[in-house]
Design a protein around this motif. Structure first.
Motif, PDB file in Angstrom:
ATOM      1  N   SER A 147       0.831  -1.211   0.000  1.00 40.19           N
ATOM      2  CA  SER A 147       0.000   0.000   0.000  1.00 40.19           C
ATOM      3  C   SER A 147       0.859   1.251   0.000  1.00 40.19           C
ATOM      4  CB  SER A 147      -0.886   0.037   1.248  1.00 40.19           C
ATOM      5  OG  SER A 147      -1.607  -1.149   1.376  1.00 40.19           O
ATOM      6  N   TYR A 148       0.313   2.314  -0.592  1.00 39.57           N
ATOM      7  CA  TYR A 148       0.864   3.660  -0.376  1.00 39.57           C
ATOM      8  C   TYR A 148      -0.077   4.326   0.618  1.00 39.57           C
ATOM      9  CZ  TYR A 148       3.715   3.016  -4.583  1.00 39.57           C
ATOM     10  OH  TYR A 148       4.612   2.564  -5.508  1.00 39.57           O
ATOM     11  N   GLY A 149       0.344   4.496   1.822  1.00 40.69           N
ATOM     12  CA  GLY A 149      -0.536   5.047   2.845  1.00 40.69           C
ATOM     13  C   GLY A 149      -1.763   4.167   2.985  1.00 40.69           C
ATOM     14  N   GLU A 201      -4.283   0.559  -1.129  1.00 38.21           N
ATOM     15  CA  GLU A 201      -3.585  -0.671  -1.490  1.00 38.21           C
ATOM     16  C   GLU A 201      -3.443  -0.742  -3.005  1.00 38.21           C
ATOM     17  OE1 GLU A 201      -4.072  -4.623   0.730  1.00 38.21           O
ATOM     18  OE2 GLU A 201      -5.048  -5.003  -1.188  1.00 38.21           O
ATOM     19  N   VAL A 202      -2.229  -1.035  -3.458  1.00 43.21           N
ATOM     20  CA  VAL A 202      -1.953  -1.055  -4.889  1.00 43.21           C
ATOM     21  C   VAL A 202      -1.692  -2.487  -5.373  1.00 43.21           C
ATOM     22  CG1 VAL A 202      -0.265  -0.340  -6.628  1.00 43.21           C
ATOM     23  CG2 VAL A 202      -1.114   1.324  -4.993  1.00 43.21           C
ATOM     24  N   ILE A 203      -1.063  -3.303  -4.550  1.00 39.72           N
ATOM     25  CA  ILE A 203      -0.842  -4.718  -4.873  1.00 39.72           C
ATOM     26  C   ILE A 203      -1.770  -5.532  -3.958  1.00 39.72           C
ATOM     27  CG2 ILE A 203       0.849  -6.593  -4.892  1.00 39.72           C
ATOM     28  CD1 ILE A 203       1.442  -4.538  -7.002  1.00 39.72           C
ATOM     29  N   GLY A 235       2.247  -5.992 -18.075  1.00 40.04           N
ATOM     30  CA  GLY A 235       1.116  -5.173 -17.656  1.00 40.04           C
ATOM     31  C   GLY A 235       1.276  -3.750 -18.141  1.00 40.04           C
ATOM     32  N   ARG A 236       0.161  -3.079 -18.316  1.00 45.36           N
ATOM     33  CA  ARG A 236       0.194  -1.699 -18.782  1.00 45.36           C
ATOM     34  C   ARG A 236       0.736  -0.771 -17.693  1.00 45.36           C
ATOM     35  NH1 ARG A 236      -5.327  -0.393 -19.448  1.00 45.36           N
ATOM     36  NH2 ARG A 236      -5.939  -2.529 -18.998  1.00 45.36           N
ATOM     37  N   ASN A 237       0.919   0.487 -18.071  1.00 49.70           N
ATOM     38  CA  ASN A 237       1.338   1.493 -17.098  1.00 49.70           C
ATOM     39  C   ASN A 237       0.337   1.589 -15.948  1.00 49.70           C
ATOM     40  OD1 ASN A 237       3.763   2.469 -18.050  1.00 49.70           O
ATOM     41  ND2 ASN A 237       2.780   3.878 -19.492  1.00 49.70           N
ATOM     42  N   GLY A 238       0.840   1.704 -14.762  1.00 51.65           N
ATOM     43  CA  GLY A 238      -0.022   1.940 -13.609  1.00 51.65           C
ATOM     44  C   GLY A 238      -0.653   0.694 -13.041  1.00 51.65           C
ATOM     45  N   MET A 239      -0.255  -0.486 -13.526  1.00 48.33           N
ATOM     46  CA  MET A 239      -0.876  -1.721 -13.046  1.00 48.33           C
ATOM     47  C   MET A 239      -0.198  -2.267 -11.789  1.00 48.33           C
ATOM     48  SD  MET A 239      -3.465  -2.193 -14.590  1.00 48.33           S
ATOM     49  CE  MET A 239      -4.253  -1.310 -15.905  1.00 48.33           C
ATOM     50  N   GLY A 240       0.941  -1.721 -11.451  1.00 43.85           N
ATOM     51  CA  GLY A 240       1.570  -2.106 -10.185  1.00 43.85           C
ATOM     52  C   GLY A 240       2.897  -2.843 -10.322  1.00 43.85           C
ATOM     53  N   LYS A 241       3.493  -2.829 -11.509  1.00 38.76           N
ATOM     54  CA  LYS A 241       4.752  -3.567 -11.707  1.00 38.76           C
ATOM     55  C   LYS A 241       5.866  -2.991 -10.840  1.00 38.76           C
ATOM     56  CE  LYS A 241       4.851  -2.707 -16.159  1.00 38.76           C
ATOM     57  NZ  LYS A 241       3.642  -1.852 -16.226  1.00 38.76           N
ATOM     58  N   THR A 242       6.040  -1.668 -10.943  1.00 34.30           N
ATOM     59  CA  THR A 242       7.123  -1.040 -10.186  1.00 34.30           C
ATOM     60  C   THR A 242       6.904  -1.200  -8.683  1.00 34.30           C
ATOM     61  OG1 THR A 242       7.557   0.522 -11.950  1.00 34.30           O
ATOM     62  CG2 THR A 242       8.307   1.143  -9.760  1.00 34.30           C
ATOM     63  N   THR A 243       5.662  -1.036  -8.255  1.00 35.26           N
ATOM     64  CA  THR A 243       5.352  -1.198  -6.834  1.00 35.26           C
ATOM     65  C   THR A 243       5.712  -2.604  -6.371  1.00 35.26           C
ATOM     66  OG1 THR A 243       3.526   0.334  -7.170  1.00 35.26           O
ATOM     67  CG2 THR A 243       3.520  -0.929  -5.133  1.00 35.26           C
ATOM     68  N   LEU A 244       5.354  -3.597  -7.184  1.00 31.86           N
ATOM     69  CA  LEU A 244       5.682  -4.980  -6.854  1.00 31.86           C
ATOM     70  C   LEU A 244       7.188  -5.175  -6.724  1.00 31.86           C
ATOM     71  CD1 LEU A 244       5.016  -8.036  -6.633  1.00 31.86           C
ATOM     72  CD2 LEU A 244       5.077  -8.130  -9.133  1.00 31.86           C
ATOM     73  N   PRO A 269      16.320  -1.222 -11.474  1.00 30.54           N
ATOM     74  CA  PRO A 269      15.061  -0.480 -11.380  1.00 30.54           C
ATOM     75  C   PRO A 269      14.621   0.108 -12.719  1.00 30.54           C
ATOM     76  CG  PRO A 269      16.849   0.861 -10.573  1.00 30.54           C
ATOM     77  CD  PRO A 269      17.448  -0.477 -10.900  1.00 30.54           C
ATOM     78  N   GLN A 270      13.351   0.458 -12.764  1.00 25.47           N
ATOM     79  CA  GLN A 270      12.861   1.213 -13.910  1.00 25.47           C
ATOM     80  C   GLN A 270      13.582   2.553 -13.940  1.00 25.47           C
ATOM     81  OE1 GLN A 270       8.628   1.824 -13.800  1.00 25.47           O
ATOM     82  NE2 GLN A 270       8.559   2.529 -15.929  1.00 25.47           N
ATOM     83  N   GLY A 271      13.987   2.990 -15.114  1.00 23.72           N
ATOM     84  CA  GLY A 271      14.725   4.251 -15.206  1.00 23.72           C
ATOM     85  C   GLY A 271      16.193   4.100 -14.825  1.00 23.72           C
TER      86      GLY A 271
HETATM   87  N1  LIG Z   1       4.483   6.981  -4.640  1.00 29.18           N
HETATM   88  C1  LIG Z   1       3.203   6.655  -4.892  1.00 29.18           C
HETATM   89  N2  LIG Z   1       2.214   7.087  -4.075  1.00 29.18           N
HETATM   90  C2  LIG Z   1       0.929   6.746  -4.300  1.00 29.18           C
HETATM   91  N3  LIG Z   1       0.525   5.989  -5.319  1.00 29.18           N
HETATM   92  C3  LIG Z   1       1.454   5.526  -6.176  1.00 29.18           C
HETATM   93  C4  LIG Z   1       2.835   5.836  -5.998  1.00 29.18           C
HETATM   94  N4  LIG Z   1       3.535   5.241  -6.991  1.00 29.18           N
HETATM   95  C5  LIG Z   1       2.642   4.595  -7.746  1.00 29.18           C
HETATM   96  N5  LIG Z   1       1.384   4.768  -7.267  1.00 29.18           N
HETATM   97  C6  LIG Z   1       0.164   4.185  -7.824  1.00 29.18           C
HETATM   98  O1  LIG Z   1       0.282   2.784  -7.795  1.00 29.18           O
HETATM   99  C7  LIG Z   1      -0.236   2.217  -8.971  1.00 29.18           C
HETATM  100  C8  LIG Z   1       0.806   1.311  -9.604  1.00 29.18           C
HETATM  101  O2  LIG Z   1       1.905   2.092 -10.052  1.00 29.18           O
HETATM  102  P1  LIG Z   1       3.237   1.440 -10.565  1.00 29.18           P
HETATM  103  O3  LIG Z   1       3.628   0.375  -9.625  1.00 29.18           O
HETATM  104  O4  LIG Z   1       4.203   2.519 -10.824  1.00 29.18           O
HETATM  105  O5  LIG Z   1       2.773   0.786 -11.944  1.00 29.18           O
HETATM  106  P2  LIG Z   1       3.607   0.331 -13.193  1.00 29.18           P
HETATM  107  O6  LIG Z   1       5.029   0.184 -12.807  1.00 29.18           O
HETATM  108  O7  LIG Z   1       2.980  -0.961 -13.599  1.00 29.18           O
HETATM  109  O8  LIG Z   1       3.441   1.373 -14.254  1.00 29.18           O
HETATM  110  C9  LIG Z   1      -0.668   3.363  -9.875  1.00 29.18           C
HETATM  111  O9  LIG Z   1      -2.071   3.493  -9.748  1.00 29.18           O
HETATM  112  C10 LIG Z   1       0.021   4.551  -9.298  1.00 29.18           C
HETATM  113  O10 LIG Z   1      -0.773   5.694  -9.438  1.00 29.18           O
END
Ligand SMILES: Nc1ncnc2c1ncn2[C@@H]1O[C@H](COP(=O)(O)OP(=O)(O)O)[C@@H](O)[C@H]1O
Ligand SMILES: [Mg+2]
Lengths: 229, 306
Positions: free
Chosen positions: A10-12, A15-17, A34-43, A82-84
């Motif tokens: 979760s971010y605060g 929950e994202v994953i 997965g598309r942008n914003g699906m949670g790959k980086t968060t995972l 990492p990404q980037g």
């Molecule tokens: N630092 C953050 N704070 C709050 N929400 C975030 C943060 N980073 C990403 N998110 C949200 O988490 C979700 C997944 O993002 P992310 O993991 O970056 O996806 P991906 O890498 O698949 O593009 C998105 O809805 C994004 O808006």
């Protein structure tokens, strides 16, 4: 080699994953599409310990690493690109690679790294920040690889990189697997790249894995439909 | 500048310039420590001056213990440097563990907390050593002065401090740019999360860096004892100038810190002769503010793409 069970991040409050499970074996490449914003980086960030998971377990080679700080996960055998890319821009190429030796006894960069990435040998005295995107990607992979990982995590390695170089990266990743027999987990949006490297594909959507299949026989149209915006 | 002949002026510039060099030395040693700490952890250590005083009192204690032995004073001059470093290092290590590490990412809180710490330390010094200033005896061979001409008189202790400063600066450079520890420090400074993700124990690096920064302030304290006497609040007199040096030099740049310490110390010292201390300070401050308006990143900014 890597076993993730019911991982939630979760971010605060949000929950994202939402409970992700997957397993990768030794000498296997798993692609998470997965598309942008699906949670790959968060995972990926939670796998390496940059973001804390709120529940679930991450077992690496039989050992729970989910509650360790990042550097101990690296010592246990995880490595992260990492990404980037996030190389250290003010450090030389050589110093960037050396930073990956932190968890080892040796302080000497093995020659095989430069066999894998000859361009880094030529550029070893340059500052990382002055390399091209593709070179920085190679540098980030080299930095991760010198820690002798059991599992290599790569978050969208093709992002912002020219098509000709994308082919090289695919080739390098296959070469790494052949040489090291490690597990590779890679997140991607580019299907052709994934097909060139992955043994298995999983599709992530809104923080859940919704589809999984074998790489060679994968139904590319179906996966592509998940990736279409 | 009426009333001064050309020869007078030369002598004034050389001597004030040299007085400025001693000031520059202490300032640079202080600023090096502060810049390392600030560059690494974004912690503004308001108690940095008190770590200098720890070094000064450590030197005083050491000298008091050794001065009555034959040749003790000569030995203590050399021993003072590692002892002062170690004393400030150990206290810094402990303070990081006790206080600072809980306050990362909260710059305002660290500012207040370290300011409080500075007051506590000052009171501690007062209780331990008394409010009166103590001075450290200097061995005879450091007491003389070098007189290249009739009018110019350069004290030897100033020369010794210069030499010490050069050595410490080279050591800091080597530590930062050639050692394994330095690599860790520079990685963590550049990107903390990523440093953890390549395997660096960033918390350990923080503690070590903070302690080393304090240790260098301790060396500044040892140098300080040869140009002035030490009191509980001696450190607070230096802290503002030190900050000025760090900000003006561009935090995180060794060359910038050196250039900035040099120009600030020289400007103040030479102006002081003509217009008095407070006016010189005001003018320096105004100039620094003016330059920072034009170059907000300080004298030496990093030139690499991000
Ligand atoms: N630092 C953050 N704070 C709050 N929400 C975030 C943060 N980073 C990403 N998110 C949200 O988490 C979700 C997944 O993002 P992310 O993991 O970056 O996806 P991906 O890498 O698949 O593009 C998105 O809805 C994004 O808006
Ligand atoms: Mg992403």
């Amino acid at each position: 080699m890597l076993e993730v069970k019911d991982l939630r991040v979760s971010y605060g409050q949000s929950e994202v994953i939402h409970g992700i499970d997957f397993v990768t074996a030794k000498d296997e490449t798993l692609a998470i599409m997965g598309r942008n914003g699906m949670g790959k980086t968060t995972l990926f960030k939670s796998l390496i310990g940059i973001l804390p998971g709120s529940s679930g377990s991450i077992v690496l080679d039989g050992r729970e690493v989910g509650n360790l700080p990042s550097h101990e996960r690296v010592a246990a055998g995880l490595a992260y690109v990492p990404q980037g890319r996030m190389i250290f821009p003010n450090l030389t190429v050589m110093e960037n690679i050396e930073s990956g030796l932190e968890t080892l006894k040796t302080s000497k960069v093995p020659d095989e790294i430069f066999d894998l990435f000859p361009v880094l040998r030529e550029m070893r005295k340059r500052k990382g920040g002055n390399l091209s995107g593709g070179q920085q990607q190679q540098l980030a992979i080299a930095r991760a690889l010198v820690s002798e990982p059991k599992v290599l995590l790569l978050d969208e390695p093709t992002e912002g990189i020219q098509p000709s170089i994308i082919k090289d990266i695919a080739h390098t990743l296959n070469e790494i697997r052949r040489m090291k027999k490690i597990a590779i987990v890679v997140s991607e949006q580019v299907l052709s790249f994934t097909m060139a490297i992955a043994d298995r594909l999983a599709v992530i959507e809104k923080g859940k894995i919704i589809h999984e299949e074998e790489g060679k026989s994968a139904n590319q149209e179906k996966i592509a439909s998940y990736l279409a915006v | 500048m009426g009333g001064f002949s050309a020869q007078d002026l030369t002598a004034i510039f050389v001597m004030q310039g040299f007085a400025g060099l001693s000031f520059f030395s202490v300032l640079l040693l202080m600023a090096l420590g502060l810049a390392i700490i600030y560059g690494q952890m974004r912690v503004i250590n308001m108690a940095h001056g008190e770590f200098m005083v720890i070094g000064a009192y450590a030197t005083y204690l050491l000298t008091s213990a050794l001065r009555h032995l034959p040749g003790g004073l000569d030995v203590s001059v050399f021993l003072a440097i590692p002892v002062a470093f170690l004393a400030a290092f150990v206290v810094g290590y402990f303070i990081e563990w006790l206080l600072i590490r809980h306050l990362y990412h909260r710059p305002l809180d660290t500012l207040l907390a370290t300011w409080g710490l500075a007051l506590i330390m000052q009171q501690g010094f007062r209780s331990a050593f008394g409010a009166r200033e103590v001075s450290v005896p200097v061995p005879d061979w450091l007491r003389g002065s070098y007189r290249p001409t009739m009018m110019i008189d350069i004290p030897l202790n100033g020369l010794a401090i210069m030499l010490l400063t050069v050595l410490v600066t080279v050591a800091v450079w080597w530590f930062l740019y050639r050692s394994r520890w330095g690599l860790r420090v520079r990685c963590t400074t550049a990107n903390r999360e990523m440093s953890g993700a390549v395997g660096i124990n960033t918390k350990r690096v923080d503690r070590m860096t903070f302690a080393i920064g304090c240790g260098i302030a301790g060396i500044a304290g040892a140098a300080f004892t040869t140009i002035s006497s030490t009191g509980p609040t001696s450190g607070s007199l230096y802290i503002v100038d030190t900050f000025l040096v760090v900000v003006f030099g561009g935090a995180g740049s060794l060359v910038g810190t050196i250039a900035s310490a040099f120009s600030i110390a020289q400007a103040q010292s030479i102006m002081e002769f003509f217009m008095g201390g407070s006016m010189a300070k005001v003018l320096t401050l105004l100039t620094v503010i003016g330059i920072l308006l034009l170059r907000p990143e300080g004298l030496v900014a990093s030139k690499v793409r991000r």
